[in-house]
Design a protein around this motif. Structure first.
Motif, PDB file in Angstrom:
ATOM      1  N   THR A   2       0.850  -1.181   0.000  1.00 15.81           N
ATOM      2  CA  THR A   2       0.000   0.000   0.000  1.00 15.81           C
ATOM      3  C   THR A   2       0.884   1.229   0.000  1.00 15.81           C
ATOM      4  O   THR A   2       1.732   1.384   0.874  1.00 15.81           O
ATOM      5  CB  THR A   2      -0.914   0.032   1.243  1.00 15.81           C
ATOM      6  OG1 THR A   2      -1.695  -1.157   1.271  1.00 15.81           O
ATOM      7  CG2 THR A   2      -1.828   1.231   1.212  1.00 15.81           C
ATOM      8  N   SER A  11       3.568   0.454   2.883  1.00 16.92           N
ATOM      9  CA  SER A  11       3.573  -0.714   3.765  1.00 16.92           C
ATOM     10  C   SER A  11       3.546  -1.970   2.910  1.00 16.92           C
ATOM     11  O   SER A  11       2.985  -1.984   1.821  1.00 16.92           O
ATOM     12  CB  SER A  11       2.382  -0.682   4.722  1.00 16.92           C
ATOM     13  OG  SER A  11       1.170  -0.711   4.012  1.00 16.92           O
ATOM     14  N   LEU A  12       4.179  -3.001   3.410  1.00 16.89           N
ATOM     15  CA  LEU A  12       4.323  -4.262   2.694  1.00 16.89           C
ATOM     16  C   LEU A  12       3.732  -5.379   3.531  1.00 16.89           C
ATOM     17  O   LEU A  12       4.001  -5.476   4.726  1.00 16.89           O
ATOM     18  CB  LEU A  12       5.813  -4.545   2.446  1.00 16.89           C
ATOM     19  CG  LEU A  12       6.184  -5.951   1.984  1.00 16.89           C
ATOM     20  CD1 LEU A  12       5.727  -6.176   0.552  1.00 16.89           C
ATOM     21  CD2 LEU A  12       7.682  -6.171   2.104  1.00 16.89           C
ATOM     22  N   GLU A  13       2.926  -6.200   2.902  1.00 13.29           N
ATOM     23  CA  GLU A  13       2.471  -7.451   3.503  1.00 13.29           C
ATOM     24  C   GLU A  13       2.817  -8.548   2.508  1.00 13.29           C
ATOM     25  O   GLU A  13       2.408  -8.493   1.362  1.00 13.29           O
ATOM     26  CB  GLU A  13       0.967  -7.425   3.774  1.00 13.29           C
ATOM     27  CG  GLU A  13       0.595  -6.488   4.890  1.00 13.29           C
ATOM     28  CD  GLU A  13      -0.891  -6.509   5.207  1.00 13.29           C
ATOM     29  OE1 GLU A  13      -1.659  -7.191   4.483  1.00 13.29           O
ATOM     30  OE2 GLU A  13      -1.280  -5.840   6.169  1.00 13.29           O
ATOM     31  N   TYR A  15       2.786 -12.566   1.578  1.00 14.02           N
ATOM     32  CA  TYR A  15       2.085 -13.815   1.860  1.00 14.02           C
ATOM     33  C   TYR A  15       2.703 -14.966   1.086  1.00 14.02           C
ATOM     34  O   TYR A  15       3.169 -14.789  -0.029  1.00 14.02           O
ATOM     35  CB  TYR A  15       0.607 -13.706   1.470  1.00 14.02           C
ATOM     36  CG  TYR A  15      -0.165 -12.717   2.305  1.00 14.02           C
ATOM     37  CD1 TYR A  15      -0.789 -13.118   3.474  1.00 14.02           C
ATOM     38  CD2 TYR A  15      -0.259 -11.388   1.928  1.00 14.02           C
ATOM     39  CE1 TYR A  15      -1.493 -12.212   4.254  1.00 14.02           C
ATOM     40  CE2 TYR A  15      -0.962 -10.474   2.694  1.00 14.02           C
ATOM     41  CZ  TYR A  15      -1.576 -10.895   3.852  1.00 14.02           C
ATOM     42  OH  TYR A  15      -2.271  -9.995   4.622  1.00 14.02           O
ATOM     43  N   LEU A  22       0.809 -15.235   6.278  1.00 19.10           N
ATOM     44  CA  LEU A  22       1.543 -13.976   6.312  1.00 19.10           C
ATOM     45  C   LEU A  22       3.002 -14.255   6.678  1.00 19.10           C
ATOM     46  O   LEU A  22       3.290 -14.823   7.727  1.00 19.10           O
ATOM     47  CB  LEU A  22       0.912 -13.025   7.330  1.00 19.10           C
ATOM     48  CG  LEU A  22       1.544 -11.644   7.447  1.00 19.10           C
ATOM     49  CD1 LEU A  22       1.394 -10.859   6.152  1.00 19.10           C
ATOM     50  CD2 LEU A  22       0.924 -10.881   8.604  1.00 19.10           C
ATOM     51  N   GLU A  24       5.599 -11.671   6.275  1.00 13.67           N
ATOM     52  CA  GLU A  24       6.105 -10.478   6.924  1.00 13.67           C
ATOM     53  C   GLU A  24       5.211  -9.289   6.630  1.00 13.67           C
ATOM     54  O   GLU A  24       4.509  -9.253   5.633  1.00 13.67           O
ATOM     55  CB  GLU A  24       7.559 -10.168   6.569  1.00 13.67           C
ATOM     56  CG  GLU A  24       7.890  -9.965   5.126  1.00 13.67           C
ATOM     57  CD  GLU A  24       9.380  -9.689   4.927  1.00 13.67           C
ATOM     58  OE1 GLU A  24       9.736  -8.511   4.776  1.00 13.67           O
ATOM     59  OE2 GLU A  24      10.165 -10.641   4.921  1.00 13.67           O
ATOM     60  N   SER A  25       5.241  -8.346   7.549  1.00 16.22           N
ATOM     61  CA  SER A  25       4.468  -7.115   7.436  1.00 16.22           C
ATOM     62  C   SER A  25       5.355  -5.991   7.943  1.00 16.22           C
ATOM     63  O   SER A  25       5.852  -6.053   9.062  1.00 16.22           O
ATOM     64  CB  SER A  25       3.189  -7.231   8.276  1.00 16.22           C
ATOM     65  OG  SER A  25       2.452  -6.036   8.211  1.00 16.22           O
ATOM     66  N   GLU A  26       5.579  -4.984   7.102  1.00 16.04           N
ATOM     67  CA  GLU A  26       6.538  -3.948   7.460  1.00 16.04           C
ATOM     68  C   GLU A  26       6.151  -2.626   6.805  1.00 16.04           C
ATOM     69  O   GLU A  26       5.544  -2.614   5.734  1.00 16.04           O
ATOM     70  CB  GLU A  26       7.925  -4.376   6.980  1.00 16.04           C
ATOM     71  CG  GLU A  26       9.050  -3.634   7.619  1.00 16.04           C
ATOM     72  CD  GLU A  26      10.395  -4.335   7.404  1.00 16.04           C
ATOM     73  OE1 GLU A  26      11.404  -3.630   7.507  1.00 16.04           O
ATOM     74  OE2 GLU A  26      10.428  -5.540   7.152  1.00 16.04           O
ATOM     75  N   SER A  27       6.495  -1.523   7.443  1.00 16.91           N
ATOM     76  CA  SER A  27       6.251  -0.183   6.902  1.00 16.91           C
ATOM     77  C   SER A  27       7.577   0.460   6.524  1.00 16.91           C
ATOM     78  O   SER A  27       8.596   0.233   7.182  1.00 16.91           O
ATOM     79  CB  SER A  27       5.545   0.685   7.937  1.00 16.91           C
ATOM     80  OG  SER A  27       4.262   0.195   8.182  1.00 16.91           O
TER      81      SER A  27
END
Length: 76
Positions: A2, A11-13, A15, A22, A24-27
């Protein structure tokens, strides 16, 4: 991914393609840092590519692309 409507952040998600877990999830504060991180994903997860979905909040649009190798993982 996004892309933020303001400030140029993102931001990254990430999958797993086989079971949608999921990974990793990171901004990120800017696209330069995000793109650098994207270049490391192919090696880190031992994958040749994948589906990249980018939601651009500023343009109110969604872009889909197929990444065939680590050089294809790039957001502008």
């Amino acid at each position: 991914m996004t892309k933020s409507a303001e400030g140029g952040g993102a931001s990254l998600e990430l999958y797993d393609g086989s079971n949608l877990a999921l990974l990793e999830s990171e901004s990120f504060s800017d696209l330069y840092t995000l793109n650098f991180h994207l270049q490391t994903l192919a090696t880190k997860y031992k994958t040749a590519g994948g589906l990249v979905i980018v939601h651009d909040k500023a343009k109110n649009s969604v872009e889909l692309s197929l990444a065939k190798d680590e050089n294809s993982l790039f957001v502008s």
